[in-house]
Design a protein around this motif. Structure first.
Motif, PDB file in Angstrom:
ATOM      1  N   GLN A  46      26.153 106.360  66.261  1.00 26.56           N
ATOM      2  CA  GLN A  46      25.139 106.736  67.245  1.00 26.56           C
ATOM      3  C   GLN A  46      25.110 105.724  68.381  1.00 26.56           C
ATOM      4  N   LEU A  47      25.124 106.247  69.609  1.00 24.95           N
ATOM      5  CA  LEU A  47      24.947 105.436  70.798  1.00 24.95           C
ATOM      6  C   LEU A  47      23.673 105.907  71.475  1.00 24.95           C
ATOM      7  N   ALA A  61      22.617 100.980  72.873  1.00 23.34           N
ATOM      8  CA  ALA A  61      22.555 100.398  71.540  1.00 23.34           C
ATOM      9  C   ALA A  61      23.401 101.226  70.582  1.00 23.34           C
ATOM     10  N   ALA A  62      24.263 100.558  69.833  1.00 25.36           N
ATOM     11  CA  ALA A  62      25.177 101.241  68.917  1.00 25.36           C
ATOM     12  C   ALA A  62      24.783 101.006  67.478  1.00 25.36           C
ATOM     13  N   SER A  63      24.972 102.021  66.659  1.00 27.03           N
ATOM     14  CA  SER A  63      24.752 101.890  65.230  1.00 27.03           C
ATOM     15  C   SER A  63      25.786 102.750  64.506  1.00 27.03           C
ATOM     16  N   LYS A  97      24.172  91.831  69.225  1.00 26.80           N
ATOM     17  CA  LYS A  97      23.081  92.807  69.276  1.00 26.80           C
ATOM     18  C   LYS A  97      23.587  94.250  69.278  1.00 26.80           C
ATOM     19  N   ASN A  98      24.908  94.426  69.174  1.00 29.41           N
ATOM     20  CA  ASN A  98      25.486  95.776  69.188  1.00 29.41           C
ATOM     21  C   ASN A  98      25.027  96.584  70.405  1.00 29.41           C
ATOM     22  N   THR A  99      24.996  95.925  71.538  1.00 31.16           N
ATOM     23  CA  THR A  99      24.458  96.559  72.743  1.00 31.16           C
ATOM     24  C   THR A  99      25.342  96.267  73.958  1.00 31.16           C
TER      25      THR A  99
END
Length: 123
Positions: free
Chosen positions: A2-3, A22-24, A75-77
């Motif tokens: 998910q972005l 933000a990535a997950s 921060k995966n961002t």
């Protein structure tokens, strides 16, 4: 995967906005990140891209010198700082991710996409 893109809004010409992505569900540091935009009635166009480490970036001519792409792997961002905005920057902005190491400028080269965040620049 998910972005989640955010940070869009309404701004006057000459103003600034910072978009975030933000990535997950993905190894963020293993993906090239990019920003694209789609203006009303037009195709989606490349804006900027950044390598996995953040060491190399690339911009479209239309935003070069005004926009800055960056990322924080802790921060995966990913971010897109937009300065000196113009009415022609009005569009829905999308973040995208692709595996591998090379920067690519075609939307077809990207595996994952965020939902888009709308930017409107008034004159």
């Amino acid at each position: 995967v998910q972005l989640q893109a955010s940070g869009g809004g309404l701004v006057q010409a000459g103003g600034s906005l910072r978009l975030s992505c933000a990535a997950s569900g993905v190894t963020f540091s293993g993906h090239v990140m990019a920003w694209f935009r789609q203006a009303p009635g037009k195709e989606r166009d490349f804006v900027a891209a950044i390598t996995r480490s953040g060491g190399s970036v690339y911009y479209s001519d239309s935003v070069k010198g005004r926009f800055t792409v960056s990322r924080d792997n802790a921060k995966n961002t990913a971010y897109l700082q937009m300065n000196s905005l113009k009415p022609e920057d009005t569009a829905v902005y999308y973040c995208a991710a692709r595996g591998g190491t090379a920067l690519r400028f075609s939307e077809h080269e990207y595996d994952y996409w965020g939902q888009g965040t709308e930017v409107t620049v008034s004159s």
